[in-house]
Structures are given as C-alpha cells and as structure tokens.
Design an enzyme around this catalytic site. Structure first.
Site, PDB file in Angstrom:
ATOM      1  N   SER A  37       0.819  -1.207   0.000  1.00 55.74           N
ATOM      2  CA  SER A  37       0.000   0.000   0.000  1.00 55.74           C
ATOM      3  C   SER A  37       0.855   1.260   0.000  1.00 55.74           C
ATOM      4  O   SER A  37       1.716   1.441  -0.849  1.00 55.74           O
ATOM      5  CB  SER A  37      -0.975  -0.038   1.186  1.00 55.74           C
ATOM      6  OG  SER A  37      -1.957   0.965   1.070  1.00 55.74           O
ATOM      7  N   ASP A  90      -8.730  -4.972  -6.185  1.00 60.53           N
ATOM      8  CA  ASP A  90      -8.278  -4.106  -5.103  1.00 60.53           C
ATOM      9  C   ASP A  90      -9.083  -2.812  -5.125  1.00 60.53           C
ATOM     10  O   ASP A  90      -8.940  -1.994  -6.029  1.00 60.53           O
ATOM     11  CB  ASP A  90      -6.781  -3.809  -5.267  1.00 60.53           C
ATOM     12  CG  ASP A  90      -6.165  -3.134  -4.060  1.00 60.53           C
ATOM     13  OD1 ASP A  90      -6.872  -2.347  -3.398  1.00 60.53           O
ATOM     14  OD2 ASP A  90      -4.980  -3.382  -3.779  1.00 60.53           O
ATOM     15  N   HIS A  95      -7.216  -5.677  -1.429  1.00 58.54           N
ATOM     16  CA  HIS A  95      -6.047  -5.014  -0.861  1.00 58.54           C
ATOM     17  C   HIS A  95      -5.374  -5.889   0.194  1.00 58.54           C
ATOM     18  O   HIS A  95      -4.164  -5.816   0.392  1.00 58.54           O
ATOM     19  CB  HIS A  95      -6.485  -3.679  -0.248  1.00 58.54           C
ATOM     20  CG  HIS A  95      -5.421  -2.642  -0.212  1.00 58.54           C
ATOM     21  ND1 HIS A  95      -4.634  -2.309  -1.290  1.00 58.54           N
ATOM     22  CD2 HIS A  95      -5.012  -1.809   0.801  1.00 58.54           C
ATOM     23  CE1 HIS A  95      -3.799  -1.346  -0.963  1.00 58.54           C
ATOM     24  NE2 HIS A  95      -3.993  -1.030   0.303  1.00 58.54           N
TER      25      HIS A  95
END
Length: 278
Positions: free
Chosen positions: A98, A227, A256
């Site tokens: 991320s 995602d 994610h």
C-alpha cells in the site's frame, strides 16, 4: 524490546528482526494503519525456511513513538533508511504494501540501491491514484480530499465498513475468518488519529512517475484484480509499465488484503524473488 532512532529527528521506532543473521534478508514495509503484525503469514513460514525477516512500525503506529511531525514522504523514507543503517543490512529485498510502496520508491530516490537488491511492491498505492499531468485518467484530487475529510469524521466506521472490500469477501477467492477480520479492524486503531490522517494527506498530490522510471533494480509488482483501495489500473499496472523490466503478477479475486487471503501464493512469489530465482 528492540528500537532504533530515526536519523531525521531521533524518533524512537520499534522493529522486529527474525531468523538467521546469514539468511536472505526481506525487509517488510507496512501498509497504512498496521504494524508488523500484518505480515504474520509471511514472516512465520519464511523464517522457518531460513529467511531473515525484518520489519518496523511506522512512526505513530503500533509500538513506535507517538510523534506529531515527520509524516511527509521524505521523512518516512528516511526512517526506513535508518533501520537499514541501524542493522547494517545489505542485499536486501524490500517488500512493501500500500502506502509503504511510496516510501520504498522515495527511499530508492534518496538513497539508491547500495543496500537494496530488489523490490516487491504489493497492493501498492504507487505511483499515486490522483489526476496529474502524468496521469490524466486519475482521480480528482478534490475527491480524495473529500474522502479524507470523511475519514477524519469517523475512522472507526471507515475501518469497520471497509473491511469486507479490503479482503474482497464478496468474491469467490480465498477467504479469511470473521475473527481475523475483526482482529485486523482492531489493529487499524494502532495508528494514532494524527498519523492515520497524515498518511491520507499524502495522496492528493502523490506522483511518483518521475521516480519510478529511474528505478534500476529488479521490481516485482503484485496486485489484486479487485483491489478497491488501490485499483489495479490506477496503481499497480501503471507501476509495472513505468519501471524498466518490472514484472507484474495479478492475483485473481484478490483485494487489498491479499497478504492474508492469498498468503501462500504471495509467499511463493516472495520466496522465489528474494532468492533471485524470479
């Protein structure tokens, strides 16, 4: 409990260092809100196989010091550099998730690859989701600022409401338990309110395109097809196109939180990549 100090402002940051000192080194860089606990499904099996797994809690996160300043991308990247210097790590594989991918790219820009052999960018937010001259199809920066305002108003609701999409629980791919989801929602609160909000403030102007095209080490991009936090077309696929020679692995039905739902496949990829076999 092991700590190191940031070279920027001497902030006291917690780290973990597991496995044999002479094993292949993987340094894990966390996604937003989480501490090193997010990598349990990677660190435990990889250490058992002889890898040395290192990670740290970002400032204002987990067991690291609660500080007010230093949430700009340069300082966050220098915190990572301080850890590598503190342990004198070399030939490192950086594995980031991320917003951690943005920190890693900035680290390479500031420090180069003297200590780093290769980089795995997992569910990355790099090069940035916002619209810019380099990315006319991106999200309106004002839309991202509005999202950040909503986040500030009720972080607890954001974490709870977003958990199912984070782990793509509506899709037919691998699933995690309700108990694990609840645990990870709770762990999101390990980041202070200021730290959590400050990370969001990076996104409206984040543009790493000029930096990604200069990356000169092997890069593996791993991203979920579904995602919702960092849509593949806005982030991972662009990164793979920008970095010379980068390899892209798209995990079908992954969100994610693929570090948990697709842990076995991710470990296979990291194992091969960190061993220089990919």
């Amino acid at each position: 409990m092991p700590y190191f100090e940031s070279a920027t402002d001497r902030a006291r940051l917690h780290f973990v260092d597991y496995g044999p000192s002479d094993g292949p080194v993987i340094v894990f860089v966390n996604g937003a809100y989480f501490g090193t606990e997010m990598w349990e499904y990677q660190m435990v099996p990889l250490v058992a196989e002889g890898f040395r797994c290192v990670g740290f809690d970002r400032r204002g996160h987990g067991r690291s010091e609660d500080v007010w300043d230093g949430f700009d991308l340069d300082t966050l990247a220098r915190d990572l550099g301080s850890l590598l210097d503190h342990l004198d790590l070399r030939d490192v594989t950086l594995a980031a998730h991320s917003i951690g991918t943005a920190e890693v790219v900035r680290y390479l820009t500031l420090r180069g690859t003297d200590r780093v052999a290769r980089v795995a960018l997992i569910g990355g937010i790099a090069p940035g989701p916002a619209r810019s001259a380099d990315h006319p199809q991106g999200l309106d920066p004002e839309l991202i600022r509005g999202f950040n305002k909503t986040f500030r108003q009720d972080r607890a609701k954001f974490f709870a409401d977003g958990a199912n999409a984070f782990f793509a629980r509506h899709l037919p791919g691998p699933q995690v338990s309700d108990a694990y989801v609840a645990y990870m929602v709770d762990r999101c609160h390990g980041a202070t309110a200021h730290a959590a909000c400050a990370l969001g403030d990076i996104l409206p102007s984040l543009n790493l395109v000029p930096e990604l095209v200069k990356v000169d080490c092997p890069v593996l991009v791993i991203h979920g097809s579904d995602d919702a936090s960092a849509p593949l077309a806005l982030t991972g696929r662009r990164t793979a196109d920008l970095v010379p020679g980068a390899e892209l692995h798209v995990y079908e039905y992954a969100g994610h939180g693929l570090f948990a739902t697709h842990a076995d496949r991710l470990n296979d990829d990291l194992r091969a990549f960190a061993s220089g076999r990919a």
